[in-house]
Design an enzyme around this catalytic site. Structure first.
Site, PDB file in Angstrom:
ATOM      1  N   PHE A   6      32.273  48.627  11.242  1.00  0.00           N
ATOM      2  CA  PHE A   6      30.871  48.435  11.914  1.00  0.00           C
ATOM      3  C   PHE A   6      30.462  47.660  13.600  1.00  0.00           C
ATOM      4  CE2 PHE A   6      29.816  44.991   9.289  1.00  0.00           C
ATOM      5  CZ  PHE A   6      30.457  43.891  10.059  1.00  0.00           C
ATOM      6  N   GLU A   7      29.857  47.927  14.181  1.00  0.00           N
ATOM      7  CA  GLU A   7      29.876  47.669  15.098  1.00  0.00           C
ATOM      8  C   GLU A   7      30.371  48.343  16.427  1.00  0.00           C
ATOM      9  OE1 GLU A   7      29.739  43.577  16.426  1.00  0.00           O
ATOM     10  OE2 GLU A   7      28.148  43.409  14.874  1.00  0.00           O
ATOM     11  N   GLY A   8      31.183  49.838  16.089  1.00  0.00           N
ATOM     12  CA  GLY A   8      31.869  50.352  16.657  1.00  0.00           C
ATOM     13  C   GLY A   8      33.181  50.791  16.271  1.00  0.00           C
TER      14      GLY A   8
END
Ligand SMILES: Cc1cc2nc3c(=O)[nH]c(=O)nc-3n(C[C@H](O)[C@H](O)[C@H](O)COP(=O)(O)OP(=O)(O)OC[C@H]3O[C@@H](n4cnc5c(N)ncnc54)[C@H](O)[C@@H]3O)c2cc1C
Length: 645
Positions: free
Chosen positions: A424-426
């Site tokens: 997550f978050e890239g």
């Protein structure tokens, strides 16, 4: 449940999605970036040196120190990570305790009721949490690293800030709603729609997936698209407005208490003033929010790495097998050395990038991405090695260990909770793609017309003589010329040679990017293996340069740990040099094409002959409106987690 037919009106082709993503890219570089310069072959040590050491405990602001101590006490006295993991809920008294401390407003300016911490201060708390409880890290980070406070701080109007930041600081939990079932890594294709009404408000329709804090949030930042113009905007949405519904609470391998939701919006009326920033800038706002916001994960990873190192140091000294402590056997000793060197380097880049963010003199979008990618990769290696070093006890749960009278050390929980950080978050892949796009940016600006199918032959010719020739005639030869040897970095003493290596490798990296463009032409954008290696080299060099300058700064500050830091920096750089040489070799000597061919044959099912003698995977359950596939019934009100709306 949202009207799915209405969503069907919004169709976005692949080319359009690419265009939207490109349009949402920040294109200006108003402030310097170490990594951007590196991709162009400039080793800008002056951007890292002198290394900005974070303040020592004694040097910290008394106000922050008092908070830190109180926060530590709260963790020690009130937070039981094993219980949180076991029950899968945030205990009410813990959430209240965090509220009372002001922990939901750490990053919010004081004028809006927050604590007004610097990034360094905030990230010190994230590091502490990372060493202790992943669930609480996610709660606080989703709220203020990417939730409503962050985009409001960066892009919100004064009125919006006044309306919502005090609420966020007081503990109205917020969440970031970008992902949808069909769009994960590629949010440019999102379908949630925001139609302008006649009176200027917006009608929100759609469904968001995996919204962390979603089941307990009072406020959301939601990215949605105008179905006509297809432009994406960002809005603050209150979860008790009519039409907002938690459809499902999602459960995961780790982070068992995550209050993560599928949230639907059905004709939700959003007042015009709740638009964040300009209409149509929503994706840019989301991506910019993540630029800075994603610093929490690498800082939390440092906390995890330190905790794992402590566990393994003690266990490797205590556990005797084959006549001596396992840490004296070379295989385990090497793991310990790797863990110490990587932990040191992880902290070097996390502290550096965090300080850069505070200084506001740098553009840190590449450094933050590098930090996120590199620290989560190394963090995962460290937790994996910690499991190996702890052996069977690594795989055993804390409760089971405790019941047998052993120290309840939760490496298996650490591992379960940590794994998501590479997604997550890239995700790791998206961080590579994001950095690779910037690695070739200058070349696309100068030579892009040559590969642009929309340009005529004549236009290409003009660009060749007017732009490419003058630029490359000066740029390319100078990438061969430079001095990275003695006495250039003499002030770094025994570590000088590593910086010399970084300088030479930086120029080589830039040449190889250029060679890649010449050899692969427009196909380079699909050569992910090549581009990812380019990014990996840059990230290794960044970590090496940060490690050396950090050790030097510690020595200059006469810190007692300086000599030990130099030892770790030296080992880390020696290993880094081997990796960089290998990566640069692999750019041109590899099995990339063959692997891709085989993968396509795997996709076509040509190798499904291997998949015999196994039990079949369960089929997806049919979608049955109004519930979603796989949706568990909503818990009865008395069972719902704290604050669920
Ligand atoms: C626990 C959890 C919490 C989350 N919290 C939030 C939240 O609060 N808010 C929110 O909006 N979202 C949230 N997400 C969503 C998360 O950000 C996405 O999972 C992530 O963006 C990846 O999307 P995806 O899972 O759909 O993977 P996909 O996009 O389907 O990708 C699958 C795999 O393919 C790779 N891949 C995709 N595209 C490419 C490409 N072009 N080249 C190479 N590889 C590629 C990916 O890296 C990944 O490995 C959360 C997810 C989880 C699991």
């Amino acid at each position: 449940m949202a009207d799915r037919e209405r969503l069907g009106k919004v169709k976005v082709s692949e080319a359009e999605a690419m265009e939207v993503a490109e349009a949402s890219r920040e294109k200006e570089w108003a402030r310097p970036s170490f990594l951007r310069e590196m991709f162009l072959g400039e080793f800008r040590l002056d951007l890292l040196h002198p290394y900005p050491l974070p303040p020592t405990d004694e040097e910290e602001r008394p106000e922050f120190r008092a908070f830190y101590n109180a926060f530590r006490e709260l963790l020690r006295d009130e937070v039981d990570p094993v219980e949180i993991d076991h029950t899968g809920e945030y205990p009410e008294h813990v959430v209240d305790g965090l509220r009372k401390l002001g922990a939901f407003g750490m990053k919010i300016p004081k004028e809006y009721g927050g604590l007004g911490f610097t990034q360094i201060e905030y990230q010190k708390i994230m590091g502490l949490l990372g060493s202790y409880d992943g669930n609480l890290s996610a709660l606080l980070s989703a709220h203020q690293s990417i939730g409503v406070p962050q985009p409001l701080k960066l892009f919100g109007s004064d009125a919006l800030k006044k309306k919502y930041l005090p609420r966020c600081a007081a503990g109205d939990i917020s969440a970031f709603a970008l992902t949808e079932a069909q769009v994960g890594s590629d949010p440019a294709r999102l379908l949630t729609s925001a139609e302008r009404t006649d009176d200027g408000d917006y009608l929100l329709n759609g469904e968001k997936l995996w919204c962390t804090n979603g089941t307990i949030a009072k406020l959301l930042v939601v990215m949605a698209r105008d179905p006509e113009s297809k432009k994406i905007s960002a809005f603050v949405v209150e979860t008790d407005w009519p039409g907002v519904r938690v459809e499902h609470r999602c459960h995961f391998m780790g982070l068992r208490a995550l209050a993560n939701a599928v949230i639907s919006f059905e004709d939700v009326r959003v007042p015009a003033e709740n638009l964040i920033g300009e209409e149509g800038k929503g994706l840019k706002i989301a991506l910019t929010t993540l630029n800075d916001g994603r610093l929490s994960i690498p800082n939390g990873s440092v906390g995890l790495a330190k905790a794992a190192l402590e566990v393994c140091r003690k266990w490797s000294a205590e556990r005797v097998q084959w006549g001596k402590p396992i840490g004296k056997h070379e295989a385990i000793a090497h793991k310990l050395a790797d863990m110490a060197a990587y932990t040191y380097a992880m902290e070097a880049i996390a502290d550096l990038t965090t300080a850069m963010s505070d200084s506001h003199s740098f553009d840190i979008r590449l450094e933050a991405a590098a930090c996120k990618e590199w620290n989560t990769f190394r963090g995962w290696q460290i937790v994996d090695e910690a499991m190996q070093i702890r052996g069977g006890r690594g795989y055993e749960t804390e409760r089971s260990l405790e019941a047998r009278g052993e120290q309840p050390i939760g490496v298996e929980r650490m591992m379960r909770d940590y794994r998501i950080n590479k997604i997550f978050e890239g995700s790791t892949e998206i961080m590579h793609l994001f950095m690779a796009r910037e690695a070739v940016d200058k070349h696309l600006e100068i030579a892009g017309s040559i590969i642009d199918p929309k340009k005529s032959g004549q236009e290409k010719m003009v660009d060749f003589f007017q732009k490419m020739l003058p630029f490359y005639a000066a740029w390319y030869p100078t990438r061969w010329v430079g001095w990275g040897r003695y006495p250039r970095f003499a002030e770094f003493g025994a570590l000088a040679g590593h910086l010399g290596f970084c300088e030479r490798s930086t120029r080589k990296l830039a040449r190889e990017i250029f060679h890649g463009m010449v050899v692969h032409g427009p196909k380079l954008q699909n050569k992910q293996a090549f581009l990812f290696r380019v990014v990996d080299v840059a990230n290794e060099l960044f970590a090496m340069a940060a490690s050396v300058t950090r050790a030097h700064a510690l020595a200059e500050a006469r810190r007692p740990e300086a000599a030990k830091a130099a030892e770790l920096a030296d080992l880390f750089c020696r290993m880094g040099r081997r990796r960089v040489r290998q990566l640069l070799r692999d750019l041109w000597s590899n099995d990339d094409s063959r692997k891709y061919r085989v993968a396509q044959r795997v996709l076509e099912g040509k190798h499904s002959w291997l998949e015999t003698n196994i039990m079949p995977q369960p089929p997806a359950r049919a979608m049955k409106p109004p519930a979603m596939a796989g949706v568990e019934p909503e818990p009865a009100p008395q069972e719902r987690p704290v604050g669920t709306h």
